[in-house]
Design a protein around this motif. Structure first.
Motif, PDB file in Angstrom:
ATOM      1  N   TYR A 235       8.930   2.081 -10.166  1.00  0.00           N
ATOM      2  CA  TYR A 235       8.469   0.883  -9.450  1.00  0.00           C
ATOM      3  C   TYR A 235       8.706  -0.393 -10.261  1.00  0.00           C
ATOM      4  N   GLY A 236       8.810  -0.272 -11.575  1.00  0.00           N
ATOM      5  CA  GLY A 236       8.924  -1.467 -12.407  1.00  0.00           C
ATOM      6  C   GLY A 236       7.597  -2.178 -12.527  1.00  0.00           C
ATOM      7  N   HIS A 237       7.594  -3.294 -13.275  1.00  0.00           N
ATOM      8  CA  HIS A 237       6.307  -3.932 -13.575  1.00  0.00           C
ATOM      9  C   HIS A 237       5.688  -4.582 -12.343  1.00  0.00           C
ATOM     10  N   ASP A 238       6.503  -4.870 -11.325  1.00  0.00           N
ATOM     11  CA  ASP A 238       6.008  -5.618 -10.167  1.00  0.00           C
ATOM     12  C   ASP A 238       6.161  -4.870  -8.850  1.00  0.00           C
TER      13      ASP A 238
END
Lengths: 323, 323
Positions: free
Chosen positions: B157-160
């Motif tokens: 998902y990544g950081h955001d």
């Protein structure tokens, strides 16, 4: 932990030219450090013998090998799963080298191995600019371009342990031929110290009428250091070399961001000495190539750790995870 | 689980044109399925009302909403972290749409949202070609190009929450302008149904003297289906359209492999109907652009799931992870 001396870790970072090592405690203090040449040994056994002879006195001084919990090694093409260095183009030792096993046997201490850029990423996560981050990428800009990718707080190894070869992704299809892999247009052919040198030589040749301070050097002496010095003296062509390098790097970073959406990208290695000369065009072209939802979110940073320290700390961190 | 009726999940997949939905049990059997138009509703509230009216009778038939543990929704630009659709270029609803909240309120059942391609990846992992795999990538080749990336058995998902926008990575710097984002040379501008259409139109225009069955169609009728039909009839130019599409896609896939080293890449969506016409050149150019350590390792597959089933199953799988 029971009473007695604290447990320590030995971190070893194998670079193409030199090997640096250190004995590290749990807080990340490097209690002892040293270095030997990597390059001078054609034979890996000779190399390990010299490494052992260089480190053994320090281990003794730290209370003997009973106080060393383990050895963590970072090396180019080091595979965490197999403990072997596999087909490293920048090392003398060809084929598959079972390095973790060779070191375990020689030192009598369990050893684990990973890719040097992965080790740097772990070092950044534990002690550096990535402290507290769960999603980030470390890009090493040295003789070559390496990378360590962290997703959900874990290093990305992939199914076979080889994930994170971002230096070999194709930045410019059909572009410059890589001096060692033969690929056309890979990021490493542009955004490494070697790439900067080739870009400078190309620009000098393609613009014979444009004056440049770089012309005062014979071609074989032009390296990223010369380009940097000339750029700092205001040389337009040398500045253009860094601008172009940043353009290619920034475009590639944009692609990496759209893959794993990291909170930060941490640049590391010799090319970072160019500072804003490389950072500004890289950031500009990264942002320009991002979808709007990704823009102005990613921190693009230089590592805060000394290069050799990050590598030693990262390699030693493998030890704390050992069972 | 206590006695009584089994717990079920409602999976909803929102596409640019249609929305498909299904009520699913733990084994992945779709007990009920239906569809409504996405496109016809300018207003998201009207859309949700029609969706509710279409599904409510089925929920009643399944024993009422007490038997539905939750609702999982896959949608373009769906953000798992926020539950909102954010700036989706292919939907009528602009800006940030808090879709999970709107659905939860309307249905009285907790809802979770993710990106449609992420949902497809979960569907493949639970019920499809990625069963048992911990590292793989799903690429959806439809009107646009989407992707869901799994690393260490987890969606990236990544950081955001926006990781995995591989369709917007730059495949050819300075290349074809994307019809909606304005980016130059992004993968989606080539390897989508829309991209195939543009490639065909470009080739027809650039080679006015070369005969082609595609010339029998007016320009506005030439789409990926027409190109496919002509290619199957032996038309050289139509075949070249797919070969070129595979070249661009394969080169990009090589870059993705060198990022996360997946065991498999699963292709999914309308363009897969072209079969070997697209698969063979894609595989050839992926392999040609990989470092040797990655070659002949990655399985390049078509999804085994029916397109609408994978989307429903993947969306419903969000429910089983709900607390």
């Amino acid at each position: 932990m029971s009473a007695g001396l604290p447990q320590l870790a030995l971190g070893i970072d194998i670079g193409g030219t030199n090997t640096v090592f250190g004995i590290v405690d749990h807080r990340g203090d490097i209690l002892y450090r040293g270095a030997i040449s990597t390059k001078k040994h054609e034979n890996v056994e000779d190399y390990i013998n010299e490494l052992y002879n260089a480190i053994a006195p320090a281990i003794k001084e730290m209370g003997g090998k009973g106080n060393i919990k383990g050895i963590g090694v970072g090396a180019p093409n080091g595979n965490f799963y197999t403990g072997a260095i596999e087909y490293a183009p920048n090392l003398n030792w060809k084929g598959i080298i079972p390095l973790a096993e060779l070191i375990t046997n020689k030192f009598g201490i369990p050893a684990a191995l990973t890719n040097d850029a992965n080790a740097a990423a772990v070092g950044e996560m534990m002690y550096g600019a990535a402290k507290g981050l769960k999603d980030f990428i470390v890009i090493t800009l040295g003789t070559g371009v390496g990378s360590g990718i962290v997703v959900n707080g874990q290093l990305v190894y992939g199914h076979d342990g080889f994930a994170g070869e971002l230096g070999h992704t194709i930045a410019i299809p059909g572009g410059r031929k890589h001096y060692s892999t033969g690929a056309h247009g890979s990021l490493e052919a542009y955004a490494s110290a070697t790439g900067v040198r080739f870009t400078a030589l190309e620009m000098l040749e393609k613009n014979p009428d444009q004056p440049s301070l770089m012309r005062e050097y014979p071609a074989d002496k032009i390296d990223s250091r010369v380009v940097y010095d000339c750029a700092m003296k205001g040389d337009a062509m040398a500045n253009e070399v860094y601008r172009f390098t940043g353009e290619v790097l920034g475009m590639s970073l944009a692609n990496f961001v759209m893959f794993s959406s990291p909170k930060a990208i941490i640049l590391f290695g010799g090319l970072c000495k160019a500072g804003d000369l490389i950072l500004n065009p890289t950031r500009e072209h990264m942002e320009a190539n991002l979808l709007p939802i990704f823009q102005n979110k990613v921190q693009l940073l230089f590592s805060e750790l000394k290069e050799s320290d990050a590598a030693i700390l990262g390699a030693s961190a493998l030890v704390w995870d050992m069972k």
